[in-house]
Design a protein around this motif. Structure first.
Motif, PDB file in Angstrom:
ATOM      1  N   GLU A  80      14.109 -12.738 -15.389  1.00  0.00           N
ATOM      2  CA  GLU A  80      13.066 -11.879 -15.961  1.00  0.00           C
ATOM      3  C   GLU A  80      13.016 -10.532 -15.223  1.00  0.00           C
ATOM      4  O   GLU A  80      12.913  -9.479 -15.855  1.00  0.00           O
ATOM      5  CB  GLU A  80      11.705 -12.569 -15.866  1.00  0.00           C
ATOM      6  N   LYS A  81      13.111 -10.571 -13.900  1.00  0.00           N
ATOM      7  CA  LYS A  81      13.118  -9.325 -13.118  1.00  0.00           C
ATOM      8  C   LYS A  81      14.296  -8.439 -13.498  1.00  0.00           C
ATOM      9  O   LYS A  81      14.180  -7.218 -13.525  1.00  0.00           O
ATOM     10  CB  LYS A  81      13.210  -9.625 -11.618  1.00  0.00           C
ATOM     11  N   ARG A  82      15.430  -9.063 -13.785  1.00  0.00           N
ATOM     12  CA  ARG A  82      16.627  -8.308 -14.146  1.00  0.00           C
ATOM     13  C   ARG A  82      16.604  -7.842 -15.594  1.00  0.00           C
ATOM     14  O   ARG A  82      17.474  -7.096 -16.022  1.00  0.00           O
ATOM     15  CB  ARG A  82      17.874  -9.162 -13.890  1.00  0.00           C
ATOM     16  N   GLY A  83      15.629  -8.290 -16.386  1.00  0.00           N
ATOM     17  CA  GLY A  83      15.502  -7.860 -17.772  1.00  0.00           C
ATOM     18  C   GLY A  83      16.397  -8.587 -18.747  1.00  0.00           C
ATOM     19  O   GLY A  83      16.629  -8.110 -19.856  1.00  0.00           O
ATOM     20  N   LYS A  86      12.673 -12.600 -21.432  1.00  0.00           N
ATOM     21  CA  LYS A  86      11.258 -12.222 -21.365  1.00  0.00           C
ATOM     22  C   LYS A  86      10.410 -13.325 -21.995  1.00  0.00           C
ATOM     23  O   LYS A  86      10.932 -14.214 -22.683  1.00  0.00           O
ATOM     24  CB  LYS A  86      11.012 -10.898 -22.079  1.00  0.00           C
ATOM     25  N   TRP A 101      10.474 -18.827 -23.121  1.00  0.00           N
ATOM     26  CA  TRP A 101      11.259 -17.668 -22.717  1.00  0.00           C
ATOM     27  C   TRP A 101      12.252 -17.359 -23.805  1.00  0.00           C
ATOM     28  O   TRP A 101      12.752 -18.252 -24.474  1.00  0.00           O
ATOM     29  CB  TRP A 101      11.999 -17.956 -21.418  1.00  0.00           C
ATOM     30  N   VAL A 104      16.485 -11.314 -24.295  1.00  0.00           N
ATOM     31  CA  VAL A 104      16.169  -9.946 -24.726  1.00  0.00           C
ATOM     32  C   VAL A 104      17.259  -9.427 -25.621  1.00  0.00           C
ATOM     33  O   VAL A 104      18.411  -9.611 -25.440  1.00  0.00           O
ATOM     34  CB  VAL A 104      16.003  -9.011 -23.512  1.00  0.00           C
TER      35      VAL A 104
END
Length: 104
Positions: A80-83, A86, A101, A104
């Motif tokens: 999630e931090k790395r995108g 999401k 989840w 993306v």
């Protein structure tokens, strides 16, 4: 024998120092270097392959990959931090529904 003499000489020279200097010259603890990212490219691919229709919960990912829930949760947060993924919603199954989840 020789190393023992060196140790004794080192200790003696340390003890010969004044108390104020001894306190200032104590060895500092070793600090570990910050580790890199937790997940490799292979692990990232394994997690992304476990998403069916682009959506999954942590429990579903853990079951599909055979990993521990705690490990999967940590890796999901890193993704999630790395995108890469999401939050797309919550399951409507209980009072405390799991997060769904999505890629993306």
């Amino acid at each position: 024998m020789f190393s023992m003499m060196i140790e004794q000489a080192t200790m003696r020279s340390y003890l010969d120092l004044p108390e104020k200097v001894r306190v200032q010259t104590k060895p500092k603890p070793i600090v570990k270097e910050k580790r890199g990212p937790y997940i490799t490219e292979t692990t990232t691919r394994m997690y992304l392959d476990s998403f069916i229709d682009g959506k999954a919960t942590v429990k579903q990912i853990a079951e599909r990959t055979g990993r521990n829930l705690c490990t999967v949760q940590r890796h999901v947060r890193e993704l999630e931090k790395r995108g890469v993924i999401k939050i797309v919603g919550r399951a409507k199954t209980s009072a405390n529904p799991p997060i769904i989840w999505g890629i993306v």
